[in-house]
Design a protein around this motif. Structure first.
Motif, short mmCIF file in Angstrom:
data_model
loop_
_atom_site.label_atom_id
_atom_site.label_comp_id
_atom_site.label_asym_id
_atom_site.label_seq_id
_atom_site.Cartn_x
_atom_site.Cartn_y
_atom_site.Cartn_z
N ALA A 409 17.21 -6.66 2.53
CA ALA A 409 17.13 -6.53 1.07
C ALA A 409 15.71 -6.82 0.62
CB ALA A 409 18.10 -7.51 0.40
N GLY A 410 15.15 -5.89 -0.13
CA GLY A 410 13.79 -6.09 -0.62
C GLY A 410 13.13 -4.80 -1.05
N ALA A 411 11.84 -4.70 -0.81
CA ALA A 411 11.03 -3.65 -1.41
C ALA A 411 11.06 -2.35 -0.62
CB ALA A 411 9.58 -4.12 -1.55
N LEU A 412 11.24 -1.26 -1.35
CA LEU A 412 11.03 0.10 -0.87
C LEU A 412 9.94 0.68 -1.76
CD1 LEU A 412 11.83 2.75 0.65
CD2 LEU A 412 13.53 3.11 -1.14
N ALA A 413 8.83 1.08 -1.17
CA ALA A 413 7.67 1.46 -1.98
C ALA A 413 6.98 2.68 -1.41
CB ALA A 413 6.67 0.29 -2.05
N VAL A 414 6.19 3.31 -2.25
CA VAL A 414 5.28 4.36 -1.80
C VAL A 414 3.95 3.67 -1.49
CG1 VAL A 414 4.08 6.48 -2.41
CG2 VAL A 414 6.43 6.10 -3.19
N ASP A 415 3.51 3.79 -0.25
CA ASP A 415 2.32 3.09 0.23
C ASP A 415 1.10 4.01 0.24
OD1 ASP A 415 3.67 0.78 0.60
OD2 ASP A 415 3.59 0.79 2.80
N PHE A 416 -0.02 3.46 -0.17
CA PHE A 416 -1.31 4.14 -0.05
C PHE A 416 -2.21 3.26 0.81
CE2 PHE A 416 0.56 5.65 -3.95
CZ PHE A 416 0.31 7.01 -3.92
N SER A 417 -2.66 3.79 1.93
CA SER A 417 -3.56 3.07 2.83
C SER A 417 -4.96 3.66 2.70
CB SER A 417 -3.06 3.18 4.28
OG SER A 417 -3.97 2.57 5.16
N CYS A 418 -5.90 2.84 2.25
CA CYS A 418 -7.27 3.29 2.00
C CYS A 418 -8.19 2.65 3.04
CB CYS A 418 -7.72 2.92 0.59
SG CYS A 418 -6.55 3.40 -0.70
N ASP A 419 -8.60 3.40 4.03
CA ASP A 419 -9.47 2.89 5.09
C ASP A 419 -10.92 3.19 4.76
OD1 ASP A 419 -7.23 2.07 6.49
OD2 ASP A 419 -7.08 3.95 7.61
N TYR A 420 -11.70 2.15 4.61
CA TYR A 420 -13.11 2.28 4.26
C TYR A 420 -13.83 3.08 5.35
CZ TYR A 420 -17.92 0.81 3.17
OH TYR A 420 -19.26 0.78 2.88
N ALA A 421 -14.53 4.14 4.96
CA ALA A 421 -15.22 5.01 5.90
C ALA A 421 -16.65 5.22 5.39
CB ALA A 421 -14.50 6.35 6.03
N PRO A 422 -17.57 4.26 5.65
CA PRO A 422 -18.92 4.34 5.09
C PRO A 422 -19.69 5.51 5.66
CG PRO A 422 -18.77 2.59 6.73
CD PRO A 422 -17.38 3.08 6.50
N PHE A 423 -20.65 5.98 4.86
CA PHE A 423 -21.54 7.05 5.34
C PHE A 423 -22.41 6.53 6.47
CE2 PHE A 423 -21.00 8.18 0.74
CZ PHE A 423 -20.13 9.24 0.97
N ALA A 424 -22.95 7.44 7.22
CA ALA A 424 -23.72 7.06 8.42
C ALA A 424 -24.84 6.08 8.11
CB ALA A 424 -24.28 8.32 9.08
N LYS A 425 -25.54 6.26 6.99
CA LYS A 425 -26.68 5.40 6.69
C LYS A 425 -26.26 3.98 6.32
CE LYS A 425 -26.93 6.89 1.84
NZ LYS A 425 -27.80 7.51 0.81
N SER A 426 -24.98 3.81 6.00
CA SER A 426 -24.51 2.46 5.67
C SER A 426 -23.45 2.00 6.65
CB SER A 426 -23.94 2.44 4.25
OG SER A 426 -22.88 3.38 4.13
N ALA A 427 -23.60 2.48 7.90
CA ALA A 427 -22.58 2.20 8.91
C ALA A 427 -22.50 0.72 9.27
CB ALA A 427 -22.86 3.02 10.16
#
Length: 804
Positions: A409-427
């Motif tokens: 019993a508990g939460a059923l949700a729509v999940d959004f996973s945001c994985d940080y993907a920096p540009f090469a110059k800020s790797a």
């Protein structure tokens, strides 16, 4: 034939030596330029899931836009909530659609009232399809006749609708007889309706159906003896029904026999309008007489007669006919869904008895002796089919299905996973930057702590029932659809009207996929009244003959509702597990700090929860809250701690040996020990360091006498306490620490661990014998882009070993 009105046992199923060809003679049409079955409906039919057809004339010619969209969403949700897959049938741009997505439904509903939107029966389908080839595009709502035909072409057996057409009064001279009746005589689809509208000639309608060879029955709803065939807005018509049907189980058995006998005509099951929405027969008789008088005076005949009479009935009842109409449609669709579910069980049993592989389907228990219990059972109880042994005899009996092994019993949700993907110059940046937009890879999936736990248990082979809620919105409909796509039952999912919103969770992860920030909108669970949860919890645990072995609750419920669930679940045969979810929500397991009440310390047999699975932050939050709320000063707290037998010199050295000095320096085992009077087993997730289990041993615990376990028994009760035997502390390091390259997502590993722990404990294994297995399961999710890895299926053999 009058069937008994009491709740019937599921029927015995006699399986012949050769496979029944119930589909013989039934046309199955594949997708083409005139006919299209949605992917969801095709998948459901192929995997033998219950499917319910829904008509669309009610949207195009019954209710105005946008009310028709709301009704369409409601009826599809009713089907999903009761374990079925909706197949809304209509015409879009000249193409017959069986199953519509939300955009298609809106397109059709918004076209209501336009000249190019037609009311379509059997005779009209080739017309709109053919004119499509000439560039003339029509939309259309299908009548009962049109819907039946298209449902049959797709292979759908059950159809829920409002009211049936019939023989009009004076038909002996006008020959005004609805095509719905002749369609029932030649199309093997079962229609669930509230009879036919009472301004029709009901006796002649039933006579015509008899001539057409249509089986007609009316649901008794607990009434004894013969009952009236309903008259749409009224439960009684003054005309006795040809047969009486006790419940959905009997209805499904009749349909099963009909198709097994290859009878090529339909069945009509009449479902009386709900009592609270019904209009008394005497009142409706007066209204209808006046409406018909005005129709004659206005010379409204032919196709104009029914719309005229309906409009007059609305006026004369001062609008009461509209809510009655809505209520009966919803009731009919629900009943059709439960019938479809019961029919799927019978068909699955046939396949199992013949050694065929039937698709996974988890229907819900239907205890139909009491209407209130029926409603509760439809929404909140579950069972699953059990496979027959290879030597099942030809004459096989369908036994009552057992309940869920794991209830979550508990939460059923729509999940959004945001994985940080920096540009090469800020790797070199590991963490996303605050106060600005960051480049990322964003994925959407179905999640929520309870959902993930339930899914993990499901993939590991347990019979699972998930209890949660979604909003009556697109996200909610998508969540229900995806839940069924995962092979899980939706019967425990409540669909709540606006302003309730389907829960959403947004996780922002750094370069290493470690959580940086998360935002959760789980308010939908917090707004459900405590009385509602109390009723549901009682129906699940006290109204069920088979209690679950494991009950898991997450902390997304309000504190009051969380305690309601856990209190209802407590039983010697059920292990309760609490998943704290977050530092902010973990403390809901305790009474609020402002409350004058203190938690009752009564460890055996009724703790707050038998097992909790916090991470280190959640453990600290629980400890600090208990300290600030003076729970450690409770009169019953110290006697429990004292009974553990901790020596005066303390446990720092033994703890450091059993765990690690680093863990002891952080105070993790010490905090867990102080919480044992509230939670006798605490499995703290330490990330790469593994899992620390701290357990309060009962006086007769086998660990106290097991040579292999003695090294983890750090204190023993020497004072003769009748219930408490000692303290068990053990660190379970992971089998292997994954490299950063192997880690794909961390979002569901804690939930996977909890779900695997629940499955491992079903057979009565001790917690310490299950933790390594649960960690292996969690590592699979760590390597998966999904919150819960589908690879968990590969661990089913280990589950079997744990049960031995």
């Amino acid at each position: 034939m009058i069937l008994p009105s009491r709740a019937a046992c599921r029927p015995q199923l006699f399986v012949p030596s050769s496979r029944l060809q119930s589909a013989n003679g039934r046309r199955q049409l594949t997708n083409n330029g005139f006919f299209r079955v949605s992917e969801e409906v095709r998948e459901a039919l192929n995997s033998k899931k219950p499917v319910v057809a829904l008509e669309t004339t009610i949207y195009t010619h019954g209710f105005p836009y946008p009310d028709n969209v709301a009704l369409a969403s409601l009826l599809e949700s009713v089907v999903r909530t009761n374990g079925g897959v909706p197949a809304t049938i209509g015409i879009l741009d000249g193409v017959a659609r069986v199953g519509m997505d939300p955009e298609e439904l809106i397109k059709l509903a918004s076209s209501a009232g336009k000249a190019t939107t037609l009311k379509l029966s059997r005779r009209d389908l080739s017309y709109v399809g053919g004119l499509r080839l000439t560039g003339k595009l029509f939309n259309g709502g299908t009548t009962i006749a049109g819907t039946m035909l298209l449902a049959q072409l797709a292979g759908i057996k059950i159809f829920g609708t409002g009211g049936l057409g019939g023989v009009h009064r004076g038909a002996e001279s006008s020959m005004d007889i609805s095509a719905d009746l002749t369609e029932l005589g030649r199309t093997p689809v079962t229609v669930v309706s509230s009879g036919c509208k009472s301004f029709l000639d009901i006796p002649r309608t039933l006579e015509y159906l008899e001539t057409e060879g249509v089986g007609v029955g009316t649901f008794a709803d607990g009434r004894q003896g013969s009952v009236d065939f309903p008259a749409f807005w009224s439960r009684d018509s003054g005309v006795k029904s040809p047969t009486t049907i006790a419940d959905e189980i009997e209805a499904a058995a009749i349909i099963y026999a009909q198709h097994s006998l290859q009878i090529q005509s339909g069945l009509l099951f009449a479902n009386p309008v709900p009592v609270e929405a019904a209009i008394p027969k005497e009142e409706m008789d007066f209204v209808i007489a006046e409406a018909l008088r005005q129709a004659d005076a206005s010379k409204a005949s032919g196709k104009d007669n029914t719309p005229f009479v309906l409009n007059k009935i609305k006026e004369l009842t001062k609008g009461k006919s509209i809510p009655a109409n809505r209520a009966l449609i919803e009731s009919n669709v629900k009943r059709a869904s439960v019938i479809a579910r019961e029919l799927a069980i019978l068909e699955a049993k046939q396949s199992d008895a013949q050694g065929q592989t039937s698709s996974y389907f988890t229907p819900s228990v239907s205890n139909l002796a009491n209407p209130v219990q029926q409603q509760m059972s439809d929404a909140f109880l579950s069972t699953s089919q059990s496979s027959s042994a290879p030597d099942t005899p030809a004459s096989s009996i369908v036994e009552p299905r057992v309940g869920a092994e794991v209830v979550v019993a508990g939460a059923l949700a729509v999940d959004f996973s945001c994985d940080y993907a920096p540009f090469a110059k800020s790797a070199d940046h590991i963490e996303p930057l605050p106060h600005t937009s960051n480049p990322a890879v964003i994925n959407q999936s179905l999640g929520g702590v309870a959902h993930n736990i339930a899914k993990a248990a499901h993939l590991l082979g347990a019979r699972v029932q998930l209890h949660s809620a979604v909003g009556d919105d697109f996200s909610g409909n998508a969540a229900l659809s995806q839940l069924q796509g995962e092979g899980m039952s939706t019967t425990g999912i409540e669909v709540l009207p606006a302003p309730a919103r389907t829960a959403q969770y947004v996780a922002v992860n750094n370069v290493n996929k470690d959580l940086t920030l998360a935002m959760a909108d789980m308010s939908i669970l917090e707004t459900i009244p405590k009385a509602t949860i109390s009723e549901l919890a009682l129906s699940l645990f006290e109204g069920s003959s088979a209690r679950p072995s494991i009950f898991v609750a997450d902390a997304n419920w309000s504190s009051a509702n969380l305690h309601t669930w856990l209190q209802a679940a407590r039983h010697p045969s059920t292990t309760t597990i609490f998943e704290p979810v977050s530092t902010a929500k973990a403390t809901r397991i305790f009474p609020p700090a402002s409350s004058s009440s203190k938690p009752t310390i009564n460890v055996f047999p009724r703790p707050l929860a038998d097992i909790i699975t916090p991470n280190t932050y959640e453990l600290s939050a629980l400890h600090d809250f208990a300290h600030q709320a003076s729970h450690f000063e409770h009169a019953d707290w110290f006697p429990v701690i004292d009974a553990l037998g901790i020596p005066p010199t303390g446990l720092r050295v033994p703890l450091a040996i059993t765990t690690t000095s680093e863990i002891v320096d952080q105070g993790i085992p010490q905090q867990a020990i102080k919480l044992l009077p509230f939670f006798p087993t605490i499995a703290t997730k330490l990330g790469p360091q593994g899992v620390l289990m701290v357990k309060l041993l009962e006086a007769d615990a086998p660990e106290l006498h097991d040579d292999a376990e003695r090294q983890y028994v750090l204190a023993r009760n020497m004072g003769g306490h009748k219930k408490i035997g000692g303290l068990y502390v053990r660190l379970f390091p992971p089998e292997r620490i994954l490299s950063p390259e192997e880690v794909v997502s961390v979002n569901g590993i804690g939930d996977t661990f909890c779900g695997a722990l629940a499955v491992g404990l079903m057979g009565g294994a001790r917690v310490q014998h299950v933790i390594d297995f649960a960690q292996r399961a969690a590592s699979l999710s760590l390597k998966s882009k999904e919150s819960v890895s589908p690879e968990l299926r590969t661990l089913k053999e280990e589950v079997v070993k744990l049960r031995r």
